[in-house]
Enzyme design. Sequence first.
Site, PDB file in Angstrom:
ATOM      1  N   SER A 174      31.935  39.930  39.288  1.00 50.72           N
ATOM      2  CA  SER A 174      33.110  39.431  38.564  1.00 50.72           C
ATOM      3  C   SER A 174      32.930  37.953  38.272  1.00 50.72           C
ATOM      4  O   SER A 174      32.415  37.210  39.116  1.00 50.72           O
ATOM      5  CB  SER A 174      34.399  39.593  39.379  1.00 50.72           C
ATOM      6  OG  SER A 174      35.506  39.070  38.665  1.00 50.72           O
ATOM      7  N   TYR A 176      40.949  55.240  47.099  1.00 53.07           N
ATOM      8  CA  TYR A 176      39.756  55.993  47.469  1.00 53.07           C
ATOM      9  C   TYR A 176      39.678  56.201  48.981  1.00 53.07           C
ATOM     10  O   TYR A 176      39.241  57.261  49.447  1.00 53.07           O
ATOM     11  CB  TYR A 176      38.499  55.272  46.971  1.00 53.07           C
ATOM     12  CG  TYR A 176      38.011  55.767  45.632  1.00 53.07           C
ATOM     13  CD1 TYR A 176      36.863  56.543  45.531  1.00 53.07           C
ATOM     14  CD2 TYR A 176      38.712  55.468  44.459  1.00 53.07           C
ATOM     15  CE1 TYR A 176      36.404  57.007  44.301  1.00 53.07           C
ATOM     16  CE2 TYR A 176      38.269  55.929  43.224  1.00 53.07           C
ATOM     17  CZ  TYR A 176      37.125  56.699  43.151  1.00 53.07           C
ATOM     18  OH  TYR A 176      36.701  57.166  41.922  1.00 53.07           O
ATOM     19  N   TYR A 214      42.279  37.419  36.177  1.00 51.47           N
ATOM     20  CA  TYR A 214      41.510  37.476  37.429  1.00 51.47           C
ATOM     21  C   TYR A 214      42.381  37.983  38.576  1.00 51.47           C
ATOM     22  O   TYR A 214      41.989  38.889  39.308  1.00 51.47           O
ATOM     23  CB  TYR A 214      40.955  36.094  37.747  1.00 51.47           C
ATOM     24  CG  TYR A 214      40.076  36.036  38.977  1.00 51.47           C
ATOM     25  CD1 TYR A 214      38.877  36.735  39.024  1.00 51.47           C
ATOM     26  CD2 TYR A 214      40.434  35.264  40.076  1.00 51.47           C
ATOM     27  CE1 TYR A 214      38.051  36.676  40.141  1.00 51.47           C
ATOM     28  CE2 TYR A 214      39.615  35.188  41.192  1.00 51.47           C
ATOM     29  CZ  TYR A 214      38.421  35.897  41.232  1.00 51.47           C
ATOM     30  OH  TYR A 214      37.618  35.838  42.331  1.00 51.47           O
ATOM     31  N   GLY A 216      24.830  36.271  41.501  1.00 51.58           N
ATOM     32  CA  GLY A 216      25.800  35.194  41.461  1.00 51.58           C
ATOM     33  C   GLY A 216      25.663  34.275  42.661  1.00 51.58           C
ATOM     34  O   GLY A 216      24.824  34.495  43.547  1.00 51.58           O
ATOM     35  N   THR A 222      27.573  35.574  34.423  1.00 49.33           N
ATOM     36  CA  THR A 222      27.790  34.286  35.096  1.00 49.33           C
ATOM     37  C   THR A 222      26.780  34.058  36.216  1.00 49.33           C
ATOM     38  O   THR A 222      26.646  32.937  36.706  1.00 49.33           O
ATOM     39  CB  THR A 222      29.219  34.188  35.668  1.00 49.33           C
ATOM     40  OG1 THR A 222      29.451  35.258  36.573  1.00 49.33           O
ATOM     41  CG2 THR A 222      30.249  34.248  34.544  1.00 49.33           C
ATOM     42  N   LYS A 236      41.817  41.694  40.486  1.00 45.18           N
ATOM     43  CA  LYS A 236      41.532  41.831  41.920  1.00 45.18           C
ATOM     44  C   LYS A 236      42.622  42.632  42.632  1.00 45.18           C
ATOM     45  O   LYS A 236      42.330  43.422  43.547  1.00 45.18           O
ATOM     46  CB  LYS A 236      41.379  40.451  42.555  1.00 45.18           C
ATOM     47  CG  LYS A 236      40.110  39.715  42.137  1.00 45.18           C
ATOM     48  CD  LYS A 236      38.852  40.476  42.540  1.00 45.18           C
ATOM     49  CE  LYS A 236      37.586  39.667  42.289  1.00 45.18           C
ATOM     50  NZ  LYS A 236      36.360  40.411  42.668  1.00 45.18           N
ATOM     51  N   VAL A 246      28.013  46.845  35.624  1.00 45.58           N
ATOM     52  CA  VAL A 246      28.681  47.903  36.391  1.00 45.58           C
ATOM     53  C   VAL A 246      29.957  48.377  35.721  1.00 45.58           C
ATOM     54  O   VAL A 246      30.504  49.414  36.087  1.00 45.58           O
ATOM     55  CB  VAL A 246      28.963  47.461  37.844  1.00 45.58           C
ATOM     56  CG1 VAL A 246      27.664  47.179  38.578  1.00 45.58           C
ATOM     57  CG2 VAL A 246      29.886  46.251  37.889  1.00 45.58           C
TER      58      VAL A 246
END
Length: 335
Positions: free
Chosen positions: A95, A179, A165, A30, A55, A169, A77
């Site tokens: 993304s 995590y 979007y 990207g 994209t 995020k 992914v």
Amino acid sequence: MGIAVDPTGEPPAHGPARRFARAVVTGGAGFLGSHLCERLLNDGAEVVCLDNFLTGAPANVAHLLPDPAFRLVRCDVSEFVHVPGDVDLVLHFASPASPLDYLEYPIHTLKVGSLGTLHALGLAGEKNARFVLASTSEVYGDPLVHPQPEDYWGNVNPIGPRGVYDEAKRFSEALAMAYRNARGLDAAIVRIFNTYGPRMRPDDGRAIPAFTCAALRGEPLRVHGDGSQTRSISHVDDTVAGILALAASAHSGPVNIGNPDEMSVLELARRILDLTGSDADIEFVERPVDDPTTRRPDITLARELLGWEPRVHWREGLRTTIDWFAAQPGIHDAA
């Protein structure tokens, strides 16, 4: 020589302790990802670029293919992530990022923000690697606090057209911190504000490519509303430097990376007309739903924790970007 990390969290110049030898960049073909791949290679790291080309485009990294330290892998992914060998840095940048793209691919956007982030985190955990999530100023929505500091929780419409979007995020951020807190993963979040520069797609719908291409073609520059809404634009070289400064620290973030030099969208259009020498008109059109009224980062944390701040002046950055667009085949043809 690889990128240095100081376990105290100080900027790399204060005493390197760890070097990144091999990095994985998701969404590496990207606009922003390709610049990250290039910079990492220049800094001496091996780079594995993962992209499904939804994209992104192979052309963005074609100049890197002859480098034996660079590997391009077509990979979604959201479906899986597998990278053989050692990895000590994972940069998750996969993304759709422009409104036109995530409105066209809403399910893809939500999947890469959820499943894609889960898989990228799993890779970092498997490899015991540093993980950096590309988040966005969009997590602040149409902000009620100005400028936006990292401790502002935002004003987001989860079911509006931009929600796919914004919420992808925001979920990614929550997952990265889960995590980090539950599994001890060395994870960090960078909140990226409007970034521009060479390799943006002419048709991605964002203001700078749209205004630039219209100006070069002599077509009207379409400004949403009355153009009084503000944006803060950061040249890609500055943004990449900030992202890698965070990667090379021990900080978890979130950290804003952007340029606090705020301007109205109308002023941006006029600046591009001036720099292109175009006599094109400005045309005012209906403003999109949930279009933010103001957007400006508070970069105090980036300055204090990373020793980073933007260096590229808007005039220099826009000039190099305009020159890049002007050199693209067919860019002067009518849209």
